[in-house]
Design a protein around this motif. Structure first.
Motif, PDB file in Angstrom:
ATOM      1  N   ASP A  78      -4.531   5.462  -2.259  1.00 35.05           N
ATOM      2  CA  ASP A  78      -2.786   5.086  -3.128  1.00 35.05           C
ATOM      3  C   ASP A  78      -3.085   5.945  -4.183  1.00 35.05           C
ATOM      4  OD1 ASP A  78      -1.927   2.848  -5.177  1.00 35.05           O
ATOM      5  OD2 ASP A  78      -3.362   3.367  -6.323  1.00 35.05           O
TER       6      ASP A  78
ATOM      7  N   MET B  28      -7.881  -2.009  -4.895  1.00 33.84           N
ATOM      8  CA  MET B  28      -7.895  -1.603  -3.568  1.00 33.84           C
ATOM      9  C   MET B  28      -8.606  -2.674  -2.568  1.00 33.84           C
ATOM     10  SD  MET B  28      -6.327   1.598  -3.325  1.00 33.84           S
ATOM     11  CE  MET B  28      -7.477   2.595  -2.228  1.00 33.84           C
TER      12      MET B  28
ATOM     13  N   ALA C 188       1.121  -1.514   0.286  1.00 31.71           N
ATOM     14  CA  ALA C 188       0.141  -0.276  -0.110  1.00 31.71           C
ATOM     15  C   ALA C 188       0.840   1.610   0.358  1.00 31.71           C
ATOM     16  CB  ALA C 188      -0.688   0.231   1.217  1.00 31.71           C
ATOM     17  N   ASP C 189       0.854   2.379  -0.717  1.00 28.66           N
ATOM     18  CA  ASP C 189       1.186   3.433  -0.871  1.00 28.66           C
ATOM     19  C   ASP C 189       1.528   4.128   0.832  1.00 28.66           C
ATOM     20  OD1 ASP C 189       1.875   3.145  -3.239  1.00 28.66           O
ATOM     21  OD2 ASP C 189       0.733   4.946  -4.702  1.00 28.66           O
TER      22      ASP C 189
END
Length: 929
Positions: free
Chosen positions: A871, A891, A856-857
């Protein structure tokens, strides 16, 4: 009456010259010992010598003296013998060395007020001045007359600037030569020719002397020809003079006409056109119908109306001339190779074939095609030195240095055949590994940049222990190579050096890289004809290096590149007794049973006419220099001579390198003439069909079945990332190739800055900034700080000045949007808790557990403890409908993993929201959530 004759174009000039002279002396083996034959070039001497051997039918013959009168491209002259020189008072200064001349002219150019360039520009201009000066000598012109040209009312005044620059030649150059006691080589040749002519006028030779095969391309030879005609037994024999041309065509002849050189020659010799006749010793008539056809093809434009009003062609005019128009160079070369191979089927093993073309790329293709039948054949026109292995290796070293040791140029050197393995025994595998690891974005410039790029590979999130070990091993193995090149980089950074220092550095690196475990670099680098040519060039440069001023690296690079391009490497001996490939110069006076004239497209044959950089057309005409089209005239004469051969095939390609081509003007004229007489050229397209058959696979081709891979369960992947789930759904074969077969697409070397790279720079900039301020107050100068980090990230990827990139203004706007949006987001109580965090969850199957992985960003926690997965998107975002329908599962699957508490050590929590932050920075939309 002047004894000036011709041998018709349809007869082999060399063979009939030899046969006629032998018959004149009744084949007496000693009958020609007192004869002297003056020919245009040394190649012509070799051709005539071979013709005497053929016509002698194995009988021992004492050949006549074969001597050259010189050629503008050859600077050859040996007719002034030592005995003649001693008998006549000859006081001609020696010729200046060409390299010394180049150095001194470049030095004078740099002093000129009009010049504002660098070393490379000065050397280029000096080389152009040398060519212009040689042209003036060839045409017997004086530089002092240049000053009067601008006084003509019809000439533009801005040419005064050019003429002022030419004052280097007009004023300073003669003084430099006088001080050195030397003269230009072309000037010395002219003086020798005038001296020889004067000697022969005062004491004419009493033995037979014949000037043969001269086309009038060098006006400076006119006095010698006059002296030969003045001799009691002197003769001039012209190749392919058109005796049938009507008076109107003779009067309206353009400079591009094949007979234009002869017209100028006769004018300078003060001989009327009717003074030329067939050589009396000629016993054969040749093919007058074919000669008439070519005369009509070359009829001046003002006289072409006679094609229809005067039907002058015989019905057999086009016999033994055929045309094959191919689709491209591949087909053309295949057809030519097939025709040449067919000649070898002659039962008597006597027939010969010759390919004549100015297109050296086409000639090289034919050479390769003939290897299909194990036929090795050389191109006697030779190769430009940079196209040879040794020349290419030496220039690629300089290109590597000029490009600051970039991956493409470094690997371009290390992959060449001349690069040996003395530095490391396993050199080839080391180079393969280096190629693999340098793929992707361009590293920072220089040798240290290469090391940094390799070290950074170890920080890649996907780098495993095996890759890190491979990188460490590579760094150790290539260190001797980089250490060898490092002094050259330092030398370039230091600035100007003497020419000898540049050469010594260049040779040292080349010899070190060329060495193998068994053979020294000296033995490999300078071996063979091409190696000897490179060695001779460097030897001459070192000998004359003291005449050159100190040079920058770019100056040295330009000097060597210019000099190498001017050198042609020709084979010493023919590799095949019956097949040959010739250029236009080599083909003059040659003879063959089959002649293939190839590459008949405009700007190839004839070549494109280049504008004179020094004088306009009116200025050239006023000064008495020939029109630029005069070169086309000599090329046209070559075409006519060869088209009149016994059996001729004309070929061309409709496209070359995917570019449509225009048929040669001579082909179009030939078709027009024949059409006016209701004739046409035979079309031998069956050769194209045969050539196509050669490349067809044997047997019947079966359509391939659609791939349907079904690997055993133990070979299938047991883990997959959420980003690959969509790929699995849309293109399962891609997952099979990647996960089962282990295939990876290589990035390009020095990959251009594209949208993906821009997105990575933006992503990493935000990641680093948010990481540094995750738990702190959002700074007031956040926008400036983000821009600073973005600059650093871009420079790490080889973008020295990111502010010059077209997308940079959008990044600046994006930084402002992030600053404002982040303040609002944090004011709502949200805080980043994880950045670039890995997570996974295990799915139980009948065989083994299956791992679903994610990265995950960013994950933020709201006031109420719930999580928000964020994201970053620098491109197009997905629609809500696509996500809900399951087509974009990334997601939602990350949300599942977060709900299970499987992201790092993040406790199990409910996911409140899935957010895409679209960070674009364009005019319409800077950012959105």
């Amino acid at each position: 009456m002047a004894k000036i004759y011709t041998i018709p174009a349809s007869l082999s000039f060399a063979d009939h010259l030899a046969k006629g002279l032998l018959e004149r002396v009744s084949f007496d083996p000693k009958g020609l010992i007192d004869y002297r034959i003056i020919l245009p070039t040394r190649r012509a001497c070799r051709t005539v010598r071979e013709a005497f051997l053929r016509c002698g039918a194995g009988q021992m013959i004492l050949l006549p003296k074969l001597e050259t009168i010189g050629d503008p491209d050859e600077d050859e002259l040996d007719i002034l013998s030592a005995s003649s020189a001693s008998a006549f008072d000859v006081d001609i200064p020696p010729a200046i060395n060409p390299l010394t001349r180049l150095a001194l002219l470049a030095k004078e150019i740099k002093k000129a007020a009009q010049f504002s360039g660098d070393d490379a520009g000065a050397l280029k201009l000096a080389n152009d001045l040398m060519r212009f000066l040689d042209e003036l000598y060839i045409e017997n012109k004086e530089l002092n007359d240049l000053k009067d040209l601008v006084l003509e009312e019809n000439l533009a005044k801005h040419w005064q600037i050019t003429l002022d620059f030419l004052s280097i030649l007009k004023d300073r150059w003669p003084a430099i030569l006088e001080e050195r006691g030397e003269i230009d080589q072309s000037d010395r040749r002219n003086r020798l020719l005038k001296t020889q002519a004067k000697l022969w006028f005062e004491t004419p030779p009493q033995t037979p002397i014949i000037a043969a095969g001269i086309t009038g391309s060098v006006p400076a030879t006119n006095d010698v020809l006059k002296a030969i005609l003045n001799a009691p037994k002197g003769e001039v024999i012209l190749p392919g003079f058109d005796l049938e041309m009507d008076a109107g065509s003779w009067d309206d002849m353009e400079p591009s006409h094949p007979q234009a050189g002869f017209k100028n020659l006769l004018h300078n010799l003060s001989i009327a056109r009717t003074g030329v006749s067939i050589w009396p010793d000629l016993k054969e008539k040749g093919q007058p119908h074919k000669e008439k056809l070519m005369s009509e093809v070359m009829r001046p434009a003002t006289q072409t109306q006679k094609w229809k009003t005067e039907k002058r062609l015989h019905k057999n005019s086009a016999d033994h001339i055929s045309l094959i128009e191919c689709s491209n160079h591949h087909e053309e070369s295949s057809v030519i190779a097939l025709m040449m191979r067919e000649v070898l089927e002659d039962p008597e093993r006597k027939k010969t074939a010759t390919l004549i073309t100015p297109d050296r790329n086409l000639a090289a293709r034919v050479q390769e095609k003939l290897k299909r039948w194990d036929i090795e054949i050389d191109d006697s026109a030779g190769q430009s030195l940079p196209r040879t292995q040794a020349g290419r290796f030496m220039l690629s070293l300089l290109e590597m240095m000029a490009r600051h040791f970039s991956p493409i140029t470094l690997l371009g050197v290390l992959k060449q055949g001349l690069c040996g393995n003395a530095i490391h025994e396993d050199m080839r595998n080391i180079v393969k590994t280096l190629d693999k690891l340098l793929r992707g974005e361009a590293p920072p410039q220089g040798i240290d940049g290469l090391r940094i790029a390799l070290e950074n590979q170890k920080d890649n999130p996907e780098a495993n222990e095996s890759l890190i070990a491979q990188i460490n091993s590579l760094l150790e193995n290539i260190d001797p190579i980089l250490s060898l090149l490092k002094p050259a980089e330092e030398m370039i950074e230091q600035g100007n050096h003497s020419l000898s220092e540049w050469i010594e550095m260049h040779i040292y690196i080349a010899e070190s890289l060329a060495a193998t475990q068994e053979i020294e670099g000296v033995a490999r680098l300078w071996a063979g004809e091409e190696g000897e040519a490179v060695a001779k060039l460097f030897s001459n440069l070192l000998e004359q290096a003291h005449h050159f001023e100190t040079l920058s690296f770019n100056g040295y690079h330009a000097l060597l590149e210019t000099l190498m391009k001017s050198i042609t490497v020709r084979p010493r001996y023919g590799m095949h007794p019956r097949l040959s490939i010739l250029g236009l110069m080599e083909a003059r006076l040659a003879h063959s049973n089959l002649v293939v004239l190839a590459g008949l497209n405009e700007n190839t044959w004839p070549a494109d006419v280049k504008a004179d950089p020094w004088l306009s057309r009116p200025m050239r005409k006023q000064f008495g220099l020939p029109s630029p089209e005069a070169k086309i005239g000599f090329s046209a004469h070559d075409f006519v001579q060869q088209s009149c051969a016994q059996n001729v095939v004309l070929t061309r390609a409709r496209t070359v390198d995917s570019t449509p081509q225009i048929s040669s003007r001579w082909l179009m004229r030939m078709n027009a003439v024949l059409s006016a007489h209701d004739l046409c050229l035979p079309n031998h397209d069956y050769y194209k069909a045969w050539a196509t058959k050669l490349d067809e696979a044997e047997g019947q081709a079966m359509p391939a079945q659609r791939p349907a891979p079904c690997p055993p369960i133990e070979a299938r992947p047991r883990n997959i990332s959420v980003t690959n789930i969509e790929t699995w759904m849309r293109d399962p074969y891609a997952i099979y190739a990647k996960k089962v077969l282990g295939l990876r697409k290589f990035d390009d070397l020095e990959k251009e800055q594209d949208a993906a790279q821009r997105g990575q720079i933006i992503h990493d900039s935000l990641h680093h900034f948010v990481r540094d301020h995750a738990m702190n107050e959002w700074p007031e100068n956040a926008q400036e700080m983000i821009i600073k980090i973005g600059t650093q990230e871009a420079q790490k990827r080889g973008i020295a000045k990111p502010e010059l990139m077209p997308w940079w203004p959008r990044f600046v706007k994006l930084a402002a949007w992030i600053d404002g949006h982040e303040k609002q987001w944090r004011a709502s109580g949200a805080k980043p808790v994880r950045l670039e965090v890995k997570g996974s969850c295990s799915l139980q199957t009948d065989y083994k557990p299956f791992e679903l992985e994610a990265r995950a960003d960013r994950i933020d926690r709201l006031k109420d403890g719930r999580l928000v997965i964020i994201d970053y998107k620098t491109g197009k975002i997905y629609s809500e409908a696509e996500i809900k329908q399951g087509f974009k599962p990334q997601m939602p699957l990350e949300g599942v993993i977060a709900n299970d508490g499987a992201f790092d050590d993040l406790k199990q929590s409910n996911v409140a929201d899935l957010q895409f932050w679209q960070i674009i920075g364009d005019e319409k939309m800077t950012g959105s959530v």
